[in-house]
Design a protein around this motif. Sequence first.
Motif, mmCIF file in Angstrom:
data_model
loop_
_atom_site.group_PDB
_atom_site.id
_atom_site.type_symbol
_atom_site.label_atom_id
_atom_site.label_comp_id
_atom_site.label_asym_id
_atom_site.label_seq_id
_atom_site.Cartn_x
_atom_site.Cartn_y
_atom_site.Cartn_z
ATOM 1 N N HIS A 59 40.168 34.667 43.469
ATOM 2 C CA HIS A 59 39.695 35.989 43.043
ATOM 3 C C HIS A 59 40.817 36.849 42.451
ATOM 4 O O HIS A 59 40.894 38.056 42.676
ATOM 5 C CB HIS A 59 38.999 36.702 44.212
ATOM 6 N N HIS A 60 41.735 36.208 41.743
ATOM 7 C CA HIS A 60 42.860 36.871 41.072
ATOM 8 C C HIS A 60 43.679 37.759 42.014
ATOM 9 O O HIS A 60 44.138 38.829 41.634
ATOM 10 C CB HIS A 60 42.389 37.655 39.841
ATOM 11 N N ASP A 61 43.855 37.299 43.238
ATOM 12 C CA ASP A 61 44.658 38.023 44.222
ATOM 13 C C ASP A 61 46.103 37.530 44.132
ATOM 14 O O ASP A 61 46.389 36.394 44.530
ATOM 15 C CB ASP A 61 44.100 37.781 45.626
ATOM 16 N N GLN A 63 48.564 37.866 45.915
ATOM 17 C CA GLN A 63 49.115 37.402 47.196
ATOM 18 C C GLN A 63 48.749 35.938 47.467
ATOM 19 O O GLN A 63 49.409 35.285 48.266
ATOM 20 C CB GLN A 63 48.646 38.296 48.335
#
Length: 119
Positions: A59-61, A63
């Motif tokens: 989800h394009h995180d 981290q």
Amino acid sequence: MSTIPVIILKRVYEAFSPEDGYRILVDRLWPRGLSKEQAAIDEWDKDLAPTTELRRWFHHDPQLWKDFSEKYWKELHETNLGKDFLKRHQDQERITLVYAAKDEKHCHPIILKQYLESL
């Protein structure tokens, strides 16, 4: 196999340039708000994109970038699609992998490019 084409990355929303060479969309989903004409792609290769499950997990995180990179590299390696891709495009001098992600530092085409250049 002949030499690997020069591979560059570019957001699909950036203007087409003749220097792009052969343009391939490497996302599973079509970019929002963009017509086929605006995208100016030569090919859409959904199979080179991360699986839907991996994409949703990441989800394009930023981290999760390190773990995502390792998981996506493993997917690419296990499917062997990279070798087929390079064989199909061995006559191209320059390939631009286009994508829709806003975050240009944490997007799958970075890994895809590294993977293809490693073969």
